[in-house]
Design an enzyme around this catalytic site. Structure first.
Site, PDB file in Angstrom:
ATOM      1  N   GLY A   1      -3.890  18.301   1.214  1.00 29.74           N
ATOM      2  CA  GLY A   1      -2.526  17.806   1.236  1.00 29.74           C
ATOM      3  C   GLY A   1      -1.575  18.663   2.044  1.00 29.74           C
ATOM      4  O   GLY A   1      -0.391  18.373   2.120  1.00 29.74           O
ATOM      5  N   CYS A   2      -2.089  19.723   2.656  1.00 30.04           N
ATOM      6  CA  CYS A   2      -1.255  20.588   3.494  1.00 30.04           C
ATOM      7  C   CYS A   2      -1.460  20.210   4.957  1.00 30.04           C
ATOM      8  O   CYS A   2      -2.585  19.961   5.383  1.00 30.04           O
ATOM      9  CB  CYS A   2      -1.616  22.054   3.299  1.00 30.04           C
ATOM     10  N   GLN A   3      -0.372  20.194   5.700  1.00 31.87           N
ATOM     11  CA  GLN A   3      -0.449  19.929   7.134  1.00 31.87           C
ATOM     12  C   GLN A   3      -1.229  21.045   7.816  1.00 31.87           C
ATOM     13  O   GLN A   3      -2.057  20.809   8.679  1.00 31.87           O
ATOM     14  CB  GLN A   3       0.963  19.843   7.706  1.00 31.87           C
TER      15      GLN A   3
END
Length: 139
Positions: free
Chosen positions: A50-52
């Site tokens: 869920g992290c860029q």
């Protein structure tokens, strides 16, 4: 120090800076002091979803408290995970799982992140607290 005392300390530190540019610089500096994850733990299993940016997080129990190491390929993200680890490392698993991380909004961090970074922040918090829950059940 407990989680709330550490959060209060962080809030005081960020109040020293008037401009967000200076706060970003401070965040980047914090990331430079992050307890770096051993390369052996830079695996897909340790990536926070869920992290860029790519963020690796490793946790282990040590004398009843959780210790974290981490790394990221982005300097701002490294600073964010460093802040979160500063608050939660060395704490009991149940305290991590139930922590109300009010410092994030108190320092204005969430509102000064892009939407993708803000989503990544939520993913980091959720992952850290999930680790706390998992260790609580296991120990």
């Amino acid at each position: 120090m407990n989680i709330d005392q550490i959060q209060d300390s962080i809030i005081e530190e960020f109040e020293l800076f008037e401009q967000w540019f200076d706060k970003y610089e401070y965040l980047i500096d914090l990331g430079k002091n992050l307890p770096v994850i051993d390369d052996a733990y830079k695996t897909d299993d340790n990536l926070i979803r869920g992290c860029q940016s790519r963020v690796w997080l490793h946790a282990e129990m040590n004398n009843g408290t959780v210790q974290f190491t981490a790394d990221s390929d982005a300097v701002i993200t490294r600073g964010i995970i460093a802040l979160l680890i500063r608050v939660l490392a060395g704490q009991k698993p149940g305290d991590i799982a139930n922590a109300q991380l009010y410092f994030i909004d108190a320092i204005g961090l969430r509102e000064h992140l892009s939407s993708t970074r803000a989503n990544g922040l939520v993913s980091m918090v959720n992952t850290l607290q999930s680790i706390g829950r998992d260790f609580s059940r296991a120990h």
